[in-house]
Every structure is written in C-alpha cells, then in structure tokens.
Enzyme design. Structure first.
Site, PDB file in Angstrom:
ATOM      1  N   ILE A  15       0.824  -1.202   0.000  1.00  0.00           N
ATOM      2  CA  ILE A  15       0.000   0.000   0.000  1.00  0.00           C
ATOM      3  C   ILE A  15       0.860   1.254   0.000  1.00  0.00           C
ATOM      4  O   ILE A  15       0.507   2.284  -0.598  1.00  0.00           O
ATOM      5  CB  ILE A  15      -0.997   0.005   1.187  1.00  0.00           C
ATOM      6  N   SER A  37      11.532   0.829   7.617  1.00  0.00           N
ATOM      7  CA  SER A  37      10.984  -0.485   7.298  1.00  0.00           C
ATOM      8  C   SER A  37      12.016  -1.538   7.649  1.00  0.00           C
ATOM      9  O   SER A  37      13.226  -1.323   7.468  1.00  0.00           O
ATOM     10  CB  SER A  37      10.626  -0.580   5.817  1.00  0.00           C
ATOM     11  N   ARG A  38      11.563  -2.674   8.116  1.00  0.00           N
ATOM     12  CA  ARG A  38      12.494  -3.758   8.449  1.00  0.00           C
ATOM     13  C   ARG A  38      13.051  -4.438   7.207  1.00  0.00           C
ATOM     14  O   ARG A  38      14.142  -4.994   7.236  1.00  0.00           O
ATOM     15  CB  ARG A  38      11.782  -4.800   9.321  1.00  0.00           C
ATOM     16  N   LYS A  91      -5.677   3.273   7.590  1.00  0.00           N
ATOM     17  CA  LYS A  91      -6.811   2.531   8.140  1.00  0.00           C
ATOM     18  C   LYS A  91      -6.452   1.059   8.312  1.00  0.00           C
ATOM     19  O   LYS A  91      -5.634   0.530   7.543  1.00  0.00           O
ATOM     20  CB  LYS A  91      -8.046   2.703   7.263  1.00  0.00           C
ATOM     21  N   ASP A 169     -10.794  -5.967   7.019  1.00  0.00           N
ATOM     22  CA  ASP A 169      -9.775  -5.046   6.515  1.00  0.00           C
ATOM     23  C   ASP A 169     -10.298  -4.307   5.279  1.00  0.00           C
ATOM     24  O   ASP A 169     -10.206  -3.081   5.225  1.00  0.00           O
ATOM     25  CB  ASP A 169      -8.479  -5.798   6.215  1.00  0.00           C
TER      26      ASP A 169
END
Length: 309
Positions: A15, A37-38, A91, A169
């Site tokens: 996303i 970010s990992r 969201k 979701d």
C-alpha cells in the site's frame, strides 16, 4: 505555507508503494525525507530499520505517516507523538478503540495533529452521494463488498492474526463510506462471522444494522470472491436508488450516471492531513472501527474449512 512539511513514512509495503509514495510525491506542500521499514528501502531518501531509529536521527522532521499493520501502530504512533511529530494513521487506525483514544489525548496535550485516515471516504463519489442523501428519506441500504484475498493480500499472515481484522480489513472501507454518506447513525443488530478453522479472523461476514429512523442496512463482506471485485453500496430512497460502485469511483442516481471526476483518494488524504496541520486541527473518527468491534462482540462465529493461501 511557504515551507514544505517534511514527512517520514513508516511501513514500506504494497500500500505504501502503490499509494502513499506517489501521493506524497505529488503534493507540493510535502517533502518525503525519510522512511522506516524492516525489509525495504525507498530510493532518494534516508532509510532506517525502525521508527525509533528514524526519530532519533530525524529530529527536525515535521510529521510521520504510519502504514504498517495495525497491531504495531499504537507503539509507533506513541513514539512519533512523544517525539513531537504530527501523525497520520492508515486505516484501520489501530488494533483497538481504546488505544486510539489514548493517542488522541497525547496529540491534544502536545498540540499535535492526529489524522485517522479513511481513504475510501476520499473516493470521488462519496461527497456527492452524501449531499444528495442529506435531502432524502433512506429506506434501506445494501452493501456488497467482495474481493479475492489471495489477490489483495498474497502471503500476508498478519491479516489472519488477532488485530488483523480478516475480511473487515476491506469491509471497514465500506463502513467508512456508509458512516460518511448516511444522514443518520446506524446501530448493529446481528452479525455472522465465517472463520476458517486455521485462522483467528473471519474470511466473510454478514452484518445487519438499523438506522435511527428504522431503515435497514445489510452488509455482506467476502474474501472468497473473484475474479472481479464487487465494491457496491446501494441505497433505496424516497426519490429512487443511489448506487456507488467500484469502491466509490462510480455513482449513479435513479439509473443515471453522475460525473464525479477522477479518482484521487490518497492525494486527497495527504492534502487533508496537510491542511489539518496548517490549521492546528485533528480528524479522528472511529465509527467504522467501532462497528467492526461491535461485530466481533455480537457476531455468531461459524467455523468453516481451513484457508489455503
């Protein structure tokens, strides 16, 4: 504003790449300066493995947008607010209702903007539908929100874990539109949740609401649908049928197609967040998540066959 707001983006998944990065890049009032970010990096900006590392290094950053899964969002948002950053929440805004209230109070005390974003509310058909329905008597609403989970969440385990919401979701997108366009509040009466034997969250759900004037609202969410998505909200009124299709990109009233302009959900989200920051305001509406929480509270659970990705 003459100075661009500097933004950090946390969570570089599908996303983020599909929507967040292009929307930030297109906004003349925003500048993406860092990401966390990992497992991923973004070219042209500074990258960090965690939000803690980002906040420690980027002390002059104005704002942080969080697009990681909801189970980790509370800790991330708390860290960003404690560091004095404005926050936007993808969201659903959190894994629970109470954690959002805690974050909202933190933001208020610090004089920071918190934005619980609902991208589907920024679909082009939504505000036109809201304005038209405000002058009509709603008789019934049918929500059909169905798609293929393997297409939209391939290999993603977090959606099936507690806090991942399962079919809610995407279903929460429909609820965000319904709570935006209907002139009266809705209250859940019954729900049925269809849960695979090897997951914690449902793959399908049927919900029945009633609004304060007695109109019925039926919602059917299903992640076993395909190959073409069905994202529709049909509202029967005193002056004919209003139909939202394609997740809010298309609108027809009494059988006539209404020109609602091009799709620009995420650019609109970021423009709204920037304007909130400029005005020193917040936007935290938890009604869509509250309806999902009610579904988990009131819903009858039906175990079905195991899900195979």
């Amino acid at each position: 504003m003459t100075k661009k707001l500097t933004v950090g983006l946390v969570g570089i998944g599908k996303i983020a790449r599909d929507q967040h990065l292009p929307a930030i890049a297109a906004d003349p009032g925003l500048e993406l300066t860092a990401c966390a970010s990992r497992h991923a990096e973004v070219q042209g900006v500074r990258n960090y493995p965690t939000i803690e590392a980002l906040l420690a290094a980027e002390r002059d950053l104005d704002a942080v947008s969080l697009s990681a899964p909801p189970q980790v969002r509370f800790a991330q948002a708390r860290a960003a607010l404690a560091a004095g950053k404005h926050v936007m929440l993808e969201k659903p805004p959190g894994a629970s209702l109470h954690e959002i209230e805690v974050l909202r109070e933190m933001a208020r005390k610090a004089g920071l903007t918190m934005f619980a974003s609902w991208h589907s509310r920024h679909a082009p058909a939504v505000d036109t539908a809201r304005e038209w329905l405000a002058q009509r008597a709603v008789r019934s609403v049918d929500v059909r929100w169905k798609e293929d989970v393997r297409k939209w969440h391939p290999g993603q385990k977090w959606i099936w874990e507690p806090g991942g919401l399962g079919v809610f979701d995407p279903g929460i997108n429909a609820l965000s539109i319904v709570t935006r366009i209907l002139p009266h509040e809705i209250v859940l009466q019954t729900a049925t949740l269809f849960v695979p034997s090897n997951t914690h969250t449902p793959i399908a759900a049927n919900l029945d609401f009633v609004d304060l004037n007695g109109a019925t609202v039926r919602a059917e969410f299903d992640w076993r649908h395909g190959p073409r998505e069905q994202w529709e909200i049909e509202v029967q009124t005193s002056d004919g049928t209003l139909l939202i299709e394609q997740g809010g990109k298309r609108l027809s009233i009494a059988g006539e197609v209404v020109d609602v302009g091009p799709e620009r959900e995420y650019p609109s989200l970021y423009a709204h967040w920037r304007e909130l920051i400029e005005r020193g305001e917040e936007d935290v509406d938890v009604r869509p998540l509250r309806h999902v929480a009610d579904a988990f509270l009131l819903g009858a659970r039906r175990e079905i066959e195991a899900f195979v990705d």
